[in-house]
Enzyme design. Structure first.
Site, short mmCIF file in Angstrom:
data_model
loop_
_atom_site.label_atom_id
_atom_site.label_comp_id
_atom_site.label_asym_id
_atom_site.label_seq_id
_atom_site.Cartn_x
_atom_site.Cartn_y
_atom_site.Cartn_z
N HIS A 40 0.83 -1.21 0.00
CA HIS A 40 0.00 0.00 0.00
C HIS A 40 0.86 1.26 0.00
CE1 HIS A 40 -2.95 2.78 2.24
NE2 HIS A 40 -3.50 2.54 1.06
N HIS A 82 -0.95 11.08 -1.88
CA HIS A 82 -2.26 10.65 -1.40
C HIS A 82 -3.19 11.80 -1.06
CE1 HIS A 82 -5.19 9.46 1.73
NE2 HIS A 82 -5.31 8.37 0.99
#
Length: 290
Positions: A40, A82
């Site tokens: 991730h 992100h």
């Protein structure tokens, strides 16, 4: 020298990672078909998320799949980060003190390239930069890695679907030797439908947990439905697997973000197709000990 070392290490380790990826003809429920394990934002427990060191760390640990997030700068460059702002993972507040709220879309690529995206994680990573998507793809290519790419906040970036697909195509990621190495996902169903309409052959994944009754609609344009592990049940996975996605395979399920052994073993018993983790090595060890 460093690049060659990474490539050599990755080649040696990918055999291990391959064991964690179900083959295309693996049957649902077959205990021999372990879920794919996805690093991730790179191996983000061990290196600053969404950076090239995180990608390299995932490779050194033996993982072929990495996940990232793509957004766009003020002058149209696709960058890997992100949050929709630069505060948490860079020193933007220090470098540009008068530019609050430090949104990615309000800064040029050259300005973002000046930022330190590693010191927040640890002094060993001081000077690490926010990579452009092109830089990120080329590092993945060097490391022989695969990509689960998230279109982040597409409502902020009109046309980002077309722009991302164009870059992926220019870099050779839409076919040939990259076949099977790319999944594009999003929380935005409309954005994902646009990707599918533009490139019907591309594998796509919807991030979220639609109601079971809504899954047939998603199966028209998504190959995967990727929910949080906190909302996952065995019945949900079974319902997804009962449907056929746009490319003739069962609707697959990758779940996120699993960072402990007990949860990894639990979701594996649900027959998920993939597990997304900041600590992919922990997940691998849990599955190997199942």
């Amino acid at each position: 020298m460093y690049a060659r070392a990474i490539a050599a290490t990755t080649t040696a380790l990918l055999g291990t990672a391959t064991l964690l990826t179900p083959t295309s003809d693996a049957r649902v429920g077959d205990v021999r078909a372990r879920p794919a394990v996805v690093a991730h934002r790179g191996a983000s427990a061990y290196a600053p998320e969404n950076t090239l060191p995180a990608v390299d760390t995932a490779a050194r640990l033996g993982f072929s799949w990495v996940e990232n997030d793509v957004q766009r700068t003020k002058d149209g460059e696709l960058v890997v980060i992100h949050d929709d702002n630069l505060k948490r993972t860079t020193n933007a507040e220090e470098v540009f003190p008068g530019r609050a709220p430090w949104k990615v879309k309000d800064f040029t690529a050259a300005e973002i390239a000046r930022l330190d995206a590693g010191s927040w994680f640890g002094p060993a990573y001081a000077g690490t930069r926010v990579p452009t998507l092109k830089q990120y793809l080329r590092r993945l290519d060097l490391n022989h890695e695969k990509l689960l790419l998230e279109l982040k906040n597409p409502e902020l970036y009109p046309g980002i679907e077309q722009q991302t697909l164009k870059l992926l195509g220019n870099e050779g990621w839409l076919g040939g030797r990259y076949s099977g190495r790319l999944i594009v996902q999003s929380f935005d169903a409309g954005s994902l439908r646009t990707v599918h309409d533009l490139k019907p052959a591309l594998t796509t994944g919807f991030l979220g947990t639609p109601a079971k009754a809504e899954l047939p609609g998603y199966a028209r344009f998504a190959d995967l439905v990727n929910p949080s592990h906190r909302k996952l049940t065995k019945g949900y996975v079974t319902a997804a697997h009962a449907l056929t996605g746009p490319h003739g395979r069962h609707l697959r399920v990758f779940t996120w973000t699993v960072n402990d052994a007990d949860t990894a073993r639990s979701v594996a018993r649900y027959d998920v197709d993939g597990i997304i983790s900041n600590k992919p090595d922990l997940v691998r060890a849990a599955l190997n000990g199942r």
